[in-house]
Design an enzyme around this catalytic site. Structure first.
Site, PDB file in Angstrom:
ATOM      1  N   LYS A  83       0.677  -1.187  -0.128  1.00  0.00           N
ATOM      2  CA  LYS A  83       0.038  -0.002  -0.137  1.00  0.00           C
ATOM      3  C   LYS A  83       0.685   1.106   0.001  1.00  0.00           C
ATOM      4  O   LYS A  83       2.023   1.633   1.021  1.00  0.00           O
ATOM      5  CB  LYS A  83      -1.549   0.005   1.216  1.00  0.00           C
ATOM      6  CG  LYS A  83      -2.495   1.179   1.682  1.00  0.00           C
ATOM      7  CD  LYS A  83      -3.327   0.278   2.396  1.00  0.00           C
ATOM      8  CE  LYS A  83      -4.305   1.232   2.435  1.00  0.00           C
ATOM      9  NZ  LYS A  83      -4.966   0.625   3.439  1.00  0.00           N
TER      10      LYS A  83
HETATM   11  C1  E4P Z   1      -8.512   1.367   4.189  1.00  0.00           C
HETATM   12  O1  E4P Z   1      -7.660   1.239   3.429  1.00  0.00           O
HETATM   13  C2  E4P Z   1      -8.508   3.176   4.631  1.00  0.00           C
HETATM   14  O2  E4P Z   1      -6.873   2.923   5.431  1.00  0.00           O
HETATM   15  C3  E4P Z   1      -9.332   3.041   5.544  1.00  0.00           C
HETATM   16  O3  E4P Z   1     -10.591   2.399   5.015  1.00  0.00           O
HETATM   17  C4  E4P Z   1      -9.915   4.331   5.808  1.00  0.00           C
HETATM   18  O4  E4P Z   1     -10.697   4.153   7.061  1.00  0.00           O
HETATM   19  P1  E4P Z   1     -11.563   5.533   7.655  1.00  0.00           P
HETATM   20  O5  E4P Z   1     -11.505   7.306   7.325  1.00  0.00           O
HETATM   21  O6  E4P Z   1     -12.680   5.270   8.494  1.00  0.00           O
HETATM   22  O7  E4P Z   1      -9.652   5.502   8.919  1.00  0.00           O
END
Ligand code: E4P
Length: 217
Positions: A83
């Protein structure tokens, strides 16, 4: 639509995987903090539970260091998806890593033009953050729809991974637009099954069945 669970909580992941509901997992530095575990140790455990891609996020911001961290994460398991942040250095790393055969997830996407760049960099997944856009008074779902149109216009194979999902309605609307994947917090994933008429109907059927005095089998 594929379902990923958005957590680093191994107990939750195991439970959802046992239900047959999981196609993958996404984590981020905040979720690792919440789990209170060592990143390599917990990510390895998750990769052993789930067959699909498990996103593990680099924390470096400069190309060479991103590549060094990506090499460490990639060694954890075959189903690791690296990622990367949606920055110029992150996109450069995305191009290099995908060319090298790794799965990549470009994160922190808030616009269709950012998503276009990620697709051009060969990203396996693009993660537009719906909830965080909604929180700022924008319409996160509109960005999902715009990305869908842009990708379809040019036949990009990058999968739209709807992220920062906060509700059952977010999942429904992302599915209607045609997002390829939704990464969903465990509680929201379990809430997808809920409908008051299902509960009421089941209660009635069970009560009537008891009155028949019968048993199946
Ligand atoms: C996933 O890949 C993201 O990091 C996550 O969905 C972010 O979610 P949030 O905005 O609730 O922290």
């Amino acid at each position: 639509m594929k379902f990923f669970v958005d957590t680093a909580d191994v107990k939750e992941i195991r439970e959802l995987n046992d239900l047959g509901l999981l196609d993958g997992v996404t984590t981020n530095p905040s979720l690792i903090l919440k789990a209170g575990r060592d990143i390599k140790e917990v990510t390895k455990e998750i990769c052993d539970i789930v067959d699909g891609p498990v996103s593990a996020e680099v924390t470096a911001t400069e190309y060479a260091e991103i590549m060094r961290e990506a090499a460490v994460l990639a060694k954890i398991a075959d189903n690791i998806c690296i990622k990367l942040p949606l920055t110029l250095d992150g996109l450069k790393a995305c191009k290099a890593l995908t060319s090298d055969g790794h799965q990549t997830n470009v994160t922190l996407c808030f616009s269709a033009t950012q998503a276009l760049l990620a697709a051009k960099a060969g990203a396996t997944f693009i993660s537009p953050f719906i909830g965080r856009l909604d929180d700022m008074g924008f319409d996160g779902m509109e960005v999902i729809a715009e990305i869908r149109q842009v990708y379809d216009n040019y036949g990009f194979e990058t999968e739209i991974l709807a992220a920062s999902i906060r509700s059952v309605d977010h999942v429904k609307r992302a599915a209607l637009i045609g997002a390829d994947v939704a990464t969903i917090p465990p509680a929201t994933l379990k809430a997808l099954v809920k409908h008051p008429l299902t509960d009421k109907g089941l209660e009635q059927f069970l009560a009537d069945w008891a009155k028949t005095g019968q048993k199946i089998g």
